[in-house]
Design an enzyme around this catalytic site. Structure first.
Site, mmCIF file in Angstrom:
data_model
loop_
_atom_site.group_PDB
_atom_site.id
_atom_site.type_symbol
_atom_site.label_atom_id
_atom_site.label_comp_id
_atom_site.label_asym_id
_atom_site.label_seq_id
_atom_site.Cartn_x
_atom_site.Cartn_y
_atom_site.Cartn_z
ATOM 1 N N ASP A 20 -40.946 8.968 -29.932
ATOM 2 C CA ASP A 20 -40.072 8.169 -30.909
ATOM 3 C C ASP A 20 -40.703 6.821 -31.323
ATOM 4 O O ASP A 20 -41.704 6.295 -30.343
ATOM 5 C CB ASP A 20 -38.475 7.695 -30.228
ATOM 6 C CG ASP A 20 -37.553 7.106 -31.239
ATOM 7 O OD1 ASP A 20 -38.139 7.558 -32.508
ATOM 8 O OD2 ASP A 20 -36.559 6.412 -30.970
ATOM 9 N N ARG A 33 -44.502 6.054 -43.626
ATOM 10 C CA ARG A 33 -43.824 6.490 -42.245
ATOM 11 C C ARG A 33 -44.667 7.764 -41.758
ATOM 12 O O ARG A 33 -44.921 8.092 -40.433
ATOM 13 C CB ARG A 33 -42.451 6.896 -42.304
ATOM 14 C CG ARG A 33 -41.540 5.779 -42.523
ATOM 15 C CD ARG A 33 -40.122 6.310 -42.732
ATOM 16 N NE ARG A 33 -39.884 7.321 -41.545
ATOM 17 C CZ ARG A 33 -39.153 6.805 -40.167
ATOM 18 N NH1 ARG A 33 -39.029 5.443 -40.403
ATOM 19 N NH2 ARG A 33 -38.851 7.799 -39.570
ATOM 20 N N HIS A 37 -46.605 9.458 -38.126
ATOM 21 C CA HIS A 37 -46.284 11.050 -37.395
ATOM 22 C C HIS A 37 -47.852 11.744 -37.117
ATOM 23 O O HIS A 37 -48.235 12.109 -36.205
ATOM 24 C CB HIS A 37 -45.591 11.994 -38.374
ATOM 25 C CG HIS A 37 -44.333 11.426 -38.559
ATOM 26 N ND1 HIS A 37 -43.367 11.200 -37.678
ATOM 27 C CD2 HIS A 37 -43.397 11.674 -39.639
ATOM 28 C CE1 HIS A 37 -42.061 10.989 -37.990
ATOM 29 N NE2 HIS A 37 -42.239 11.162 -39.384
ATOM 30 N N ASN A 68 -33.094 15.809 -37.997
ATOM 31 C CA ASN A 68 -34.101 15.376 -38.853
ATOM 32 C C ASN A 68 -34.154 15.851 -40.471
ATOM 33 O O ASN A 68 -34.705 15.337 -41.143
ATOM 34 C CB ASN A 68 -35.512 15.484 -38.136
ATOM 35 C CG ASN A 68 -35.662 14.618 -36.816
ATOM 36 O OD1 ASN A 68 -36.587 15.111 -36.194
ATOM 37 N ND2 ASN A 68 -34.897 13.525 -36.830
ATOM 38 N N ARG A 185 -38.566 8.197 -22.917
ATOM 39 C CA ARG A 185 -38.465 8.050 -24.185
ATOM 40 C C ARG A 185 -39.237 6.876 -24.526
ATOM 41 O O ARG A 185 -38.985 5.878 -23.833
ATOM 42 C CB ARG A 185 -36.845 7.771 -24.476
ATOM 43 C CG ARG A 185 -36.652 7.630 -26.019
ATOM 44 C CD ARG A 185 -35.253 7.701 -26.615
ATOM 45 N NE ARG A 185 -35.069 7.555 -27.873
ATOM 46 C CZ ARG A 185 -34.270 8.097 -28.754
ATOM 47 N NH1 ARG A 185 -33.332 8.744 -28.268
ATOM 48 N NH2 ARG A 185 -34.429 7.982 -29.942
ATOM 49 N N SER A 193 -30.143 11.054 -27.823
ATOM 50 C CA SER A 193 -30.378 11.760 -29.287
ATOM 51 C C SER A 193 -30.310 13.269 -28.974
ATOM 52 O O SER A 193 -31.279 14.150 -29.774
ATOM 53 C CB SER A 193 -31.514 11.543 -29.872
ATOM 54 O OG SER A 193 -31.505 9.778 -29.789
HETATM 55 C C1 FPP Z 1 -39.653 10.134 -34.320
HETATM 56 O O1 FPP Z 1 -40.070 8.875 -34.734
HETATM 57 C C2 FPP Z 1 -40.623 11.264 -34.195
HETATM 58 C C3 FPP Z 1 -40.403 12.435 -34.941
HETATM 59 C C4 FPP Z 1 -39.072 12.517 -35.525
HETATM 60 C C5 FPP Z 1 -41.445 13.458 -34.980
HETATM 61 C C6 FPP Z 1 -42.278 13.337 -33.847
HETATM 62 C C7 FPP Z 1 -43.659 14.265 -34.341
HETATM 63 C C8 FPP Z 1 -44.619 13.968 -33.680
HETATM 64 C C9 FPP Z 1 -45.322 12.962 -32.860
HETATM 65 C C10 FPP Z 1 -45.862 14.948 -34.185
HETATM 66 C C11 FPP Z 1 -45.886 16.151 -33.580
HETATM 67 C C12 FPP Z 1 -45.105 17.006 -34.760
HETATM 68 C C13 FPP Z 1 -44.975 18.187 -34.919
HETATM 69 C C14 FPP Z 1 -43.962 18.488 -35.906
HETATM 70 C C15 FPP Z 1 -45.601 19.239 -34.089
HETATM 71 P P1 FPP Z 1 -39.222 8.209 -35.830
HETATM 72 O O2 FPP Z 1 -39.907 8.661 -37.363
HETATM 73 O O3 FPP Z 1 -37.679 8.508 -35.591
HETATM 74 O O4 FPP Z 1 -39.685 6.918 -35.801
HETATM 75 P P2 FPP Z 1 -38.692 5.453 -35.951
HETATM 76 O O5 FPP Z 1 -37.456 5.493 -34.835
HETATM 77 O O6 FPP Z 1 -39.640 4.251 -35.859
HETATM 78 O O7 FPP Z 1 -38.347 5.628 -37.456
#
Ligand code: FPP
Length: 243
Positions: A20, A33, A37, A68, A185, A193
């Site tokens: 996360d 954003r 990733h 998501n 986490r 979650s």
């Molecule tokens: C949560 O961060 C992260 C995700 C929804 C995707 C996690 C994916 C990767 C680290 C890469 C590997 C991915 C794949 C598809 C193999 P967030 O976007 O919720 O961050 P935030 O809470 O700061 O908004």
């Protein structure tokens, strides 16, 4: 050699991570954003190497949740394509390291066919590897997994009195996967979650403020140190120091 302060006799068999904070990492840098990733890939690969170094046999990461899909369409599209490209770019490397790649989650119509194809190819290529199993939770939800298990039992004609924990477990997405010993986490969020709801009943939970793109094996080692200091009783009683 085991990293400093880690007892090689009590390495967790299964570590699960909620990756996360990608979005916040990017926003803090004035980036889209999706760049967060992309930066998460390095974190994932370094965590895999750290888990291999430790001798952890199972590593499970939350890559895309059933919730998501509610994100903006371009971010969803990005994450689908990213999964596909990551698998194409990294499968040989993972294979060479003896990593078995697997997926848990729903293979529903929303996941593009070509993404499913790459997933199947990576699974097939690495099927025989046993050094470590990297499970990607993709289009995964813990409640959905339990619902799917119940549906599968009913479809088999299981009568209500035959529905037991042991039987339900056999209908989970990965029945052979041991429950996680520790769930990490990142990003300072203190929630589960909808991740591995059935499996983490007795897992130790470790939270860190580090945002996922900054996560490295040293953070994994720190989580394992914290895990090794916990007193796991599984609902029973155990005097400290006798474990
Ligand atoms: C949560 O961060 C992260 C995700 C929804 C995707 C996690 C994916 C990767 C680290 C890469 C590997 C991915 C794949 C598809 C193999 P967030 O976007 O919720 O961050 P935030 O809470 O700061 O908004």
């Amino acid at each position: 050699m085991t990293p400093d302060g880690i007892d090689p006799e009590r390495i967790p068999v299964h570590v699960a991570c909620v990756m996360d904070g990608n979005g916040r990492w990017a926003e803090r840098r004035g980036l889209p954003r999706t760049d967060g990733h992309a930066a998460g890939e390095q974190a994932l690969l370094d965590t895999v190497d750290g888990a291999l170094e430790l001798g952890t046999q199972w590593l499970t990461v939350y890559a895309f949740s059933t919730e998501n899909w509610r994100r903006p369409a371009d971010e969803v599209r990005y994450l689908m394509g990213f999964n596909e490209s990551l698998l194409m770019r990294r499968r040989d490397e993972l294979h060479a390291k003896g990593v078995r790649v697997r997926f848990i989650g729903r293979r529903d119509w929303r996941v593009p066919r070509r993404v499913l194809r790459r997933m199947d190819e990576a699974v097939e290529l690495t099927r025989g590897n046993r050094r470590m199993t990297l499970t990607l939770a993709f289009n995964y939800g813990g409640r959905a997994e339990i619902i799917d298990a119940v549906r599968s039992m009913l479809a088999e004609g299981t009568s209500p009195d035959k529905i037991t924990e042991k039987r339900l477990r056999k209908h989970l997405y990965a029945p052979d996967m041991p429950d996680p010993d520790v769930v990490v986490r990142t990003s300072g969020e203190y929630r589960i979650s909808n991740f591995l709801l059935w499996e983490l009943a007795y897992s130790e939970l470790v939270f860190t403020d580090v945002l996922w793109p900054d996560f490295r094996r040293e953070h994994l080692f720190e989580a394992v140190r914290e895990f090794q200091h916990r007193d796991r009783r599984f609902g029973g009683v155990q005097a400290r120091g006798t474990a």
